[in-house]
Design an enzyme around this catalytic site. Structure first.
Site, mmCIF file in Angstrom:
data_model
loop_
_atom_site.group_PDB
_atom_site.id
_atom_site.type_symbol
_atom_site.label_atom_id
_atom_site.label_comp_id
_atom_site.label_asym_id
_atom_site.label_seq_id
_atom_site.Cartn_x
_atom_site.Cartn_y
_atom_site.Cartn_z
ATOM 1 N N CYS A 65 0.807 -1.236 0.000
ATOM 2 C CA CYS A 65 0.000 0.000 0.000
ATOM 3 C C CYS A 65 0.834 1.279 0.000
ATOM 4 C CB CYS A 65 -0.933 0.009 1.195
ATOM 5 S SG CYS A 65 -2.082 -1.365 1.184
ATOM 6 N N ASN A 98 -9.993 0.594 0.871
ATOM 7 C CA ASN A 98 -8.532 0.611 0.780
ATOM 8 C C ASN A 98 -8.131 0.264 -0.659
ATOM 9 O OD1 ASN A 98 -5.800 0.182 0.931
ATOM 10 N ND2 ASN A 98 -5.903 -1.290 2.626
ATOM 11 N N HIS A 125 -2.824 7.178 4.054
ATOM 12 C CA HIS A 125 -3.317 5.913 3.508
ATOM 13 C C HIS A 125 -4.601 5.569 4.262
ATOM 14 C CE1 HIS A 125 -3.633 2.087 1.729
ATOM 15 N NE2 HIS A 125 -3.464 1.442 2.864
HETATM 16 C C1 LIG Z 1 -9.897 -6.150 9.828
HETATM 17 C C2 LIG Z 1 -10.480 -5.223 10.871
HETATM 18 C C3 LIG Z 1 -11.490 -4.290 10.234
HETATM 19 C C4 LIG Z 1 -11.197 -6.069 11.912
HETATM 20 O O1 LIG Z 1 -11.724 -5.213 12.883
HETATM 21 P P1 LIG Z 1 -11.688 -5.659 14.393
HETATM 22 O O2 LIG Z 1 -12.352 -4.615 15.202
HETATM 23 O O3 LIG Z 1 -10.262 -5.990 14.722
HETATM 24 O O4 LIG Z 1 -12.591 -6.919 14.351
HETATM 25 P P2 LIG Z 1 -12.750 -7.955 15.521
HETATM 26 O O5 LIG Z 1 -11.493 -8.757 15.606
HETATM 27 O O6 LIG Z 1 -13.178 -7.252 16.738
HETATM 28 O O7 LIG Z 1 -13.955 -8.806 14.988
HETATM 29 C C5 LIG Z 1 -13.704 -9.984 14.374
HETATM 30 C C6 LIG Z 1 -15.028 -10.714 14.366
HETATM 31 O O8 LIG Z 1 -15.799 -10.211 13.285
HETATM 32 C C7 LIG Z 1 -16.001 -11.283 12.336
HETATM 33 N N1 LIG Z 1 -15.855 -10.714 11.012
HETATM 34 C C8 LIG Z 1 -14.715 -10.546 10.313
HETATM 35 N N2 LIG Z 1 -14.986 -9.979 9.122
HETATM 36 C C9 LIG Z 1 -16.320 -9.787 9.091
HETATM 37 C C10 LIG Z 1 -17.208 -9.266 8.133
HETATM 38 N N3 LIG Z 1 -16.773 -8.779 6.959
HETATM 39 N N4 LIG Z 1 -18.503 -9.205 8.419
HETATM 40 C C11 LIG Z 1 -18.982 -9.664 9.582
HETATM 41 N N5 LIG Z 1 -18.202 -10.207 10.542
HETATM 42 C C12 LIG Z 1 -16.888 -10.252 10.288
HETATM 43 C C13 LIG Z 1 -14.944 -12.299 12.624
HETATM 44 O O9 LIG Z 1 -15.370 -13.582 12.223
HETATM 45 C C14 LIG Z 1 -14.822 -12.181 14.128
HETATM 46 O O10 LIG Z 1 -15.897 -12.875 14.729
HETATM 47 P P3 LIG Z 1 -15.680 -13.663 16.108
HETATM 48 O O11 LIG Z 1 -15.299 -12.636 17.108
HETATM 49 O O12 LIG Z 1 -17.023 -14.297 16.385
HETATM 50 O O13 LIG Z 1 -14.588 -14.643 15.856
HETATM 51 C C15 LIG Z 1 -9.363 -4.392 11.532
HETATM 52 O O14 LIG Z 1 -8.588 -5.202 12.351
HETATM 53 C C16 LIG Z 1 -8.481 -3.688 10.531
HETATM 54 O O15 LIG Z 1 -8.905 -2.835 9.787
HETATM 55 N N6 LIG Z 1 -7.177 -4.011 10.546
HETATM 56 C C17 LIG Z 1 -6.238 -3.430 9.615
HETATM 57 C C18 LIG Z 1 -6.399 -4.074 8.293
HETATM 58 C C19 LIG Z 1 -5.684 -3.399 7.199
HETATM 59 O O16 LIG Z 1 -5.543 -2.237 7.244
HETATM 60 N N7 LIG Z 1 -5.244 -4.116 6.213
HETATM 61 C C20 LIG Z 1 -4.637 -3.568 5.052
HETATM 62 C C21 LIG Z 1 -3.234 -3.257 5.259
HETATM 63 S S1 LIG Z 1 -2.720 -2.060 4.083
#
Ligand SMILES: CC(C)(COP(=O)(O)OP(=O)(O)OC[C@H]1O[C@@H](n2cnc3c(N)ncnc32)[C@H](O)[C@@H]1OP(=O)(O)O)[C@@H](O)C(=O)NCCC(=O)NCCS
Length: 368
Positions: free
Chosen positions: A111, A279, A249
């Protein structure tokens, strides 16, 4: 002293929109989950190869700068989703533009690829290797996405934008930057199936599966972007109060808010596109920069801070001093061919091309 002024800018957004409601027709997710966790409402899906999007964005940036393609010495193209690995995408852009004098290179730092490319082109202008350069950030993640993995499939989108850099005696363009990489966390974001080590263990080359530790990436992203911002501002000898606009970003609204809080920048001075584009990896910062200019959010002679992070985990921040001009010198009629499909239909085409099912998860395809 020679600087690399940003004299042209242009974007190319594919027209097909995939909103959260559309995603939830074939992925087990909801608008509520995506919006509350990421701030993303919709993203774009490209119907054309990356080379075409890059060409349109670069032609618009050239028209904006009032520069002829024949005067371009260098094309640097940042992407993780190249049309082909060999030959590179930058050479295709050189051909389409008719920029026959230009050197052409692709950069992949995930990215941050556009921002690393901006550093590369700026350094080559400042050291006299070239005088006029185009830097492109382009991404067509859709064909590389694992559409069975809801953890990542809801986060990304496609797009492209470009800037023109020209040698200048005025102290504008990138005046300082800090680049880095948390390689100890490189396992937290990996696209399996792209590269020569694949093709066995049940995973066909091109059949992508994503390793993705969202929470660890989240923490490292906040840490890396904040650290890079502080260091770049120190190197540029500017204070937070000198920053006119932050163009970060945009992977997740909560990451951006955490970085702004750490750096003590009010959110009113942060330019956001994450809600409408998600993103776009390498394309995120340049698309946001172009839209900030279009919306009058970049003032003449103001300072822009652009922090980024990506797989690797690479991170960086650039301090950019804008010049006098915030309006284009010219425009071009060049555009993408029309798209007759919806975002959902384009994604389903990709899923079909990849076989329709993956690892025991059946993708819901509508009857045709
Ligand atoms: C990915 C991200 C949005 C997840 O958010 P989060 O607040 O950490 O999410 P949580 O870990 O609290 O929630 C995960 C739960 O949601 C569920 N879940 C994951 N994706 C889901 C979706 N699209 N829809 C519904 N539920 C979802 C998972 O199964 C998990 O369920 P569980 O708790 O029953 O196991 C966040 O961590 C993030 O943005 N990270 C950075 C990612 C990024 O920037 N990547 C690119 C790099 S350039």
């Amino acid at each position: 002293m020679t600087y690399a002024a940003i004299t042209g800018w242009g974007k190319c957004m594919p027209p097909a929109v995939l909103d959260n409601a559309g995603l939830s027709t074939f992925i087990d997710t909801t608008d509520e989950w995506i919006t509350s966790r990421t701030g993303i409402k919709e993203r774009r899906i490209s119907h054309v190869p990356m080379t075409l999007m890059s060409h349109v964005a670069a032609a618009r940036a050239l028209a904006c700068a009032g520069l002829e393609a024949a005067d371009v010495d260098l094309i640097v193209l940042g992407t993780v989703s190249a049309d082909e690995f060999v030959p590179n995408t930058a050479s295709g852009v050189q051909l389409l533009l008719g920029a026959h004098k230009a050197a052409a290179m692709d950069i992949n730092t995930a990215c941050t690829s556009f921002l690393y490319g901006l550093s590369t082109a700026t350094a080559m202008i400042r050291t006299g290797v070239v005088r006029n350069a185009i830097v492109i950030g382009v991404e067509g993640i859709t064909p590389y996405m694992d559409w069975t993995n809801r953890n990542v499939a809801v986060l990304f989108g496609d797009g492209a934008a470009a800037v023109v850099l020209q040698a200048s005696e005025q102290a504008t363009g990138v005046i300082a930057e800090k680049l880095g990489c948390y390689a100890d966390a490189r396992h937290t974001l990996r696209v399996r199936g792209m590269g020569t080590i694949y093709g066995n263990n049940n995973l066909q080359l091109g059949d992508t599966q994503w390793d993705f530790d969202g929470q660890e990436i989240f923490k490292r992203a906040v840490q890396g972007m904040s650290l890079a911002s502080e260091e770049a501002m120190k190197r540029a000898n500017v204070k937070v109060s000198d920053i006119g606009l932050v163009v970060p970003h945009q992977a997740n609204l909560r990451i951006i808010e955490a970085v702004a809080k750490r750096c003590d920048v009010p959110m009113e001075r942060v330019f956001l596109t994450v809600q409408k584009y998600g993103n776009m990896s390498s394309a995120t910062v340049p698309v946001a920069l172009v839209e900030a200019l279009e919306e009058g959010r970049v003032q003449p002679n103001s300072i822009v801070l652009a922090p980024g992070f990506g797989a690797g985990l690479t991170w960086c921040a650039h301090v950019i001093r804008w010049g006098d001009r915030i309006t284009p010198l010219g425009t071009t009629d060049l555009d993408l061919p029309p798209c007759d499909k919806t975002g959902v239909e384009l994604v389903q085409d990709v899923i079909r091309r990849k076989g329709g099912t993956t690892k025991g998860f059946e993708v819901k395809l509508p009857a045709r």
